[in-house]
Design a protein around this motif. Structure first.
Motif, PDB file in Angstrom:
ATOM      1  N   MET A   1       0.722  -1.156   0.083  1.00 52.96           N
ATOM      2  CA  MET A   1       0.000   0.048  -0.066  1.00 52.96           C
ATOM      3  C   MET A   1       0.898   1.239   0.007  1.00 52.96           C
ATOM      4  N   THR A   2       0.770   2.167  -0.883  1.00 51.82           N
ATOM      5  CA  THR A   2       1.455   3.384  -0.978  1.00 51.82           C
ATOM      6  C   THR A   2       0.279   4.371  -0.785  1.00 51.82           C
ATOM      7  N   LEU A   3       0.761   5.358   0.329  1.00 54.35           N
ATOM      8  CA  LEU A   3      -0.216   6.372   0.542  1.00 54.35           C
ATOM      9  C   LEU A   3       0.287   7.930  -0.049  1.00 54.35           C
ATOM     10  N   VAL A   4      -0.668   8.620  -0.687  1.00 57.11           N
ATOM     11  CA  VAL A   4      -0.409   9.885  -1.374  1.00 57.11           C
ATOM     12  C   VAL A   4      -0.973  10.894  -0.366  1.00 57.11           C
ATOM     13  N   HIS A   5      -0.435  12.137   0.266  1.00 53.49           N
ATOM     14  CA  HIS A   5      -1.221  12.875   0.827  1.00 53.49           C
ATOM     15  C   HIS A   5      -1.621  13.928  -0.013  1.00 53.49           C
ATOM     16  N   ARG A   6      -2.947  14.477   0.046  1.00 51.77           N
ATOM     17  CA  ARG A   6      -3.682  15.372  -0.686  1.00 51.77           C
ATOM     18  C   ARG A   6      -3.873  16.707   0.086  1.00 51.77           C
ATOM     19  N   LEU A   7      -3.243  17.972  -0.179  1.00 55.16           N
ATOM     20  CA  LEU A   7      -3.600  18.880   0.613  1.00 55.16           C
ATOM     21  C   LEU A   7      -4.503  19.829  -0.350  1.00 55.16           C
ATOM     22  N   THR A   8      -5.554  20.064   0.115  1.00 56.51           N
ATOM     23  CA  THR A   8      -6.453  20.904  -0.744  1.00 56.51           C
ATOM     24  C   THR A   8      -6.664  22.304  -0.155  1.00 56.51           C
ATOM     25  N   VAL A   9      -6.174  23.556  -0.736  1.00 59.75           N
ATOM     26  CA  VAL A   9      -6.164  24.818  -0.378  1.00 59.75           C
ATOM     27  C   VAL A   9      -7.076  25.565  -1.379  1.00 59.75           C
ATOM     28  N   ASP A  10      -8.135  26.149  -0.537  1.00 61.78           N
ATOM     29  CA  ASP A  10      -9.080  26.715  -1.586  1.00 61.78           C
ATOM     30  C   ASP A  10      -9.403  26.167  -2.732  1.00 61.78           C
ATOM     31  N   GLY A  11      -9.694  25.026  -2.625  1.00 58.70           N
ATOM     32  CA  GLY A  11     -10.306  24.322  -3.779  1.00 58.70           C
ATOM     33  C   GLY A  11      -9.326  23.752  -4.819  1.00 58.70           C
ATOM     34  N   ARG A  12      -8.053  23.939  -4.489  1.00 54.58           N
ATOM     35  CA  ARG A  12      -6.889  23.238  -5.360  1.00 54.58           C
ATOM     36  C   ARG A  12      -6.155  22.180  -4.794  1.00 54.58           C
ATOM     37  N   ASP A  13      -5.903  21.271  -5.503  1.00 56.32           N
ATOM     38  CA  ASP A  13      -5.224  19.982  -4.916  1.00 56.32           C
ATOM     39  C   ASP A  13      -3.645  19.995  -4.880  1.00 56.32           C
ATOM     40  N   TYR A  14      -3.173  19.651  -4.024  1.00 55.25           N
ATOM     41  CA  TYR A  14      -1.540  19.265  -4.067  1.00 55.25           C
ATOM     42  C   TYR A  14      -1.336  18.171  -3.428  1.00 55.25           C
ATOM     43  N   PHE A  15      -0.580  17.169  -4.233  1.00 59.49           N
ATOM     44  CA  PHE A  15      -0.389  15.801  -3.905  1.00 59.49           C
ATOM     45  C   PHE A  15       1.189  15.873  -3.391  1.00 59.49           C
ATOM     46  N   LEU A  16       1.426  15.313  -2.324  1.00 62.09           N
ATOM     47  CA  LEU A  16       2.512  15.450  -1.554  1.00 62.09           C
ATOM     48  C   LEU A  16       3.266  13.868  -1.258  1.00 62.09           C
ATOM     49  N   PRO A  17       4.392  13.866  -1.091  1.00 58.59           N
ATOM     50  CA  PRO A  17       4.977  12.551  -0.566  1.00 58.59           C
ATOM     51  C   PRO A  17       4.946  12.527   0.880  1.00 58.59           C
ATOM     52  N   ASP A  18       5.183  11.325   1.463  1.00 55.39           N
ATOM     53  CA  ASP A  18       5.457  11.273   3.160  1.00 55.39           C
ATOM     54  C   ASP A  18       6.923  11.624   3.198  1.00 55.39           C
ATOM     55  N   PRO A  19       6.809  12.068   4.454  1.00 51.59           N
ATOM     56  CA  PRO A  19       6.116  12.555   5.596  1.00 51.59           C
ATOM     57  C   PRO A  19       5.675  13.923   5.456  1.00 51.59           C
ATOM     58  N   PRO A  41       5.991  21.173  -1.197  1.00 48.17           N
ATOM     59  CA  PRO A  41       7.132  20.258  -2.016  1.00 48.17           C
ATOM     60  C   PRO A  41       6.252  19.543  -3.258  1.00 48.17           C
ATOM     61  N   PRO A  42       6.898  19.262  -4.423  1.00 47.37           N
ATOM     62  CA  PRO A  42       6.282  18.381  -5.156  1.00 47.37           C
ATOM     63  C   PRO A  42       6.168  17.239  -4.924  1.00 47.37           C
ATOM     64  N   LEU A  43       5.281  16.216  -5.441  1.00 48.13           N
ATOM     65  CA  LEU A  43       5.331  14.938  -5.627  1.00 48.13           C
ATOM     66  C   LEU A  43       6.511  14.220  -5.765  1.00 48.13           C
ATOM     67  N   ARG A  44       6.965  14.836  -7.039  1.00 48.85           N
ATOM     68  CA  ARG A  44       8.416  14.078  -7.696  1.00 48.85           C
ATOM     69  C   ARG A  44       9.204  15.437  -8.046  1.00 48.85           C
ATOM     70  N   GLY A  45      10.124  15.647  -7.447  1.00 46.26           N
ATOM     71  CA  GLY A  45      11.283  16.553  -7.974  1.00 46.26           C
ATOM     72  C   GLY A  45      10.663  17.989  -8.430  1.00 46.26           C
ATOM     73  N   GLY A  46      11.565  18.712  -8.368  1.00 44.49           N
ATOM     74  CA  GLY A  46      11.061  20.374  -8.483  1.00 44.49           C
ATOM     75  C   GLY A  46      11.326  21.114  -7.193  1.00 44.49           C
ATOM     76  N   PRO A  47      11.050  22.403  -7.615  1.00 50.19           N
ATOM     77  CA  PRO A  47      11.220  23.549  -6.337  1.00 50.19           C
ATOM     78  C   PRO A  47       9.831  23.564  -5.537  1.00 50.19           C
ATOM     79  N   GLY A  48       8.820  23.078  -6.055  1.00 54.56           N
ATOM     80  CA  GLY A  48       7.781  23.110  -5.249  1.00 54.56           C
ATOM     81  C   GLY A  48       6.858  24.381  -5.421  1.00 54.56           C
ATOM     82  N   ILE A  49       6.017  24.783  -4.626  1.00 53.92           N
ATOM     83  CA  ILE A  49       5.324  26.116  -4.805  1.00 53.92           C
ATOM     84  C   ILE A  49       5.135  26.619  -3.545  1.00 53.92           C
ATOM     85  N   ASP A  50       5.074  28.121  -3.222  1.00 55.20           N
ATOM     86  CA  ASP A  50       4.779  28.957  -2.290  1.00 55.20           C
ATOM     87  C   ASP A  50       3.509  29.275  -2.325  1.00 55.20           C
ATOM     88  N   ILE A  51       2.608  28.889  -1.025  1.00 55.49           N
ATOM     89  CA  ILE A  51       1.404  29.146  -1.033  1.00 55.49           C
ATOM     90  C   ILE A  51       1.348  30.259   0.280  1.00 55.49           C
TER      91      ILE A  51
END
Length: 88
Positions: A1-19, A41-51
Protein backbone atom coordinates in the motif's frame (compact mmCIF):
# COMPACT_ATOMS: atom_id res chain seq x y z
CA UNK A 1 0.00 0.00 0.00
CA UNK A 2 1.34 3.40 -1.01
CA UNK A 3 -0.17 6.51 0.54
CA UNK A 4 -0.15 9.88 -1.14
CA UNK A 5 -1.19 12.91 0.84
CA UNK A 6 -3.56 15.42 -0.70
CA UNK A 7 -3.58 19.01 0.50
CA UNK A 8 -6.58 20.99 -0.73
CA UNK A 9 -6.18 24.74 -0.41
CA UNK A 10 -9.04 26.99 -1.48
CA UNK A 11 -10.33 24.28 -3.86
CA UNK A 12 -6.95 23.38 -5.44
CA UNK A 13 -5.33 19.98 -4.84
CA UNK A 14 -1.63 19.41 -4.17
CA UNK A 15 -0.30 15.85 -3.93
CA UNK A 16 2.55 15.34 -1.49
CA UNK A 17 5.06 12.65 -0.57
CA UNK A 18 5.33 11.24 2.94
CA UNK A 19 6.04 12.50 5.59
CA UNK A 20 3.85 15.60 5.94
CA UNK A 21 4.06 16.11 9.71
CA UNK A 22 6.51 19.03 9.49
CA UNK A 23 4.59 20.61 6.61
CA UNK A 24 1.33 20.45 8.57
CA UNK A 25 3.07 22.23 11.46
CA UNK A 26 4.40 24.95 9.12
CA UNK A 27 0.92 25.56 7.70
CA UNK A 28 -0.59 25.74 11.18
CA UNK A 29 2.11 28.18 12.36
CA UNK A 30 1.58 30.43 9.32
CA UNK A 31 -2.17 30.56 9.98
CA UNK A 32 -1.69 31.23 13.72
CA UNK A 33 0.71 34.07 12.89
CA UNK A 34 -2.00 35.79 10.85
CA UNK A 35 -0.63 34.61 7.50
CA UNK A 36 2.58 33.50 5.87
CA UNK A 37 4.12 31.65 2.94
CA UNK A 38 4.79 27.92 3.14
CA UNK A 39 6.68 25.98 0.47
CA UNK A 40 4.68 22.97 -0.68
CA UNK A 41 7.05 20.31 -2.05
CA UNK A 42 6.23 18.52 -5.31
CA UNK A 43 5.31 14.84 -5.41
CA UNK A 44 8.32 14.20 -7.68
CA UNK A 45 11.30 16.57 -7.97
CA UNK A 46 11.30 20.30 -8.62
CA UNK A 47 11.20 23.42 -6.48
CA UNK A 48 7.63 23.14 -5.20
CA UNK A 49 5.25 26.06 -4.87
CA UNK A 50 4.93 28.80 -2.25
CA UNK A 51 1.38 29.28 -0.97
CA UNK A 52 0.26 32.18 1.22
CA UNK A 53 -1.80 30.69 4.05
CA UNK A 54 -4.06 32.98 6.06
CA UNK A 55 -6.74 32.62 8.74
CA UNK A 56 -10.10 31.60 7.32
CA UNK A 57 -8.59 29.97 4.24
CA UNK A 58 -10.16 26.54 3.59
CA UNK A 59 -7.45 23.87 4.01
CA UNK A 60 -8.09 20.10 3.95
CA UNK A 61 -5.65 17.20 4.39
CA UNK A 62 -6.45 13.68 3.17
CA UNK A 63 -4.68 10.44 2.29
CA UNK A 64 -5.15 8.37 -0.86
CA UNK A 65 -4.11 4.72 -1.26
CA UNK A 66 -2.59 4.54 -4.76
CA UNK A 67 -0.96 1.14 -4.53
CA UNK A 68 -3.72 -1.32 -3.70
CA UNK A 69 -2.64 -4.96 -3.98
CA UNK A 70 -4.97 -6.93 -6.24
CA UNK A 71 -3.43 -10.25 -5.12
CA UNK A 72 -5.70 -10.14 -2.04
CA UNK A 73 -8.82 -10.72 -4.17
CA UNK A 74 -10.79 -13.94 -3.61
CA UNK A 75 -11.48 -14.62 -7.29
CA UNK A 76 -9.80 -14.34 -10.67
CA UNK A 77 -12.37 -11.99 -12.21
CA UNK A 78 -11.14 -8.66 -13.52
CA UNK A 79 -11.99 -5.64 -11.43
CA UNK A 80 -15.58 -4.61 -11.98
CA UNK A 81 -16.62 -8.02 -13.33
CA UNK A 82 -19.74 -9.65 -11.99
CA UNK A 83 -21.84 -12.74 -12.67
CA UNK A 84 -20.93 -15.75 -14.78
CA UNK A 85 -19.47 -15.55 -18.27
CA UNK A 86 -21.78 -16.84 -21.02
CA UNK A 87 -20.27 -17.95 -24.33
CA UNK A 88 -22.64 -18.19 -27.35
Amino acid sequence: MTLVHRLTVDGRDYFLPDPVTELKQQVLEAIKAGGGYVNIPPLRGGPGIDILFSPGMPVTWSQIDVGGDLSDRDDDKPAGASGDEIVL
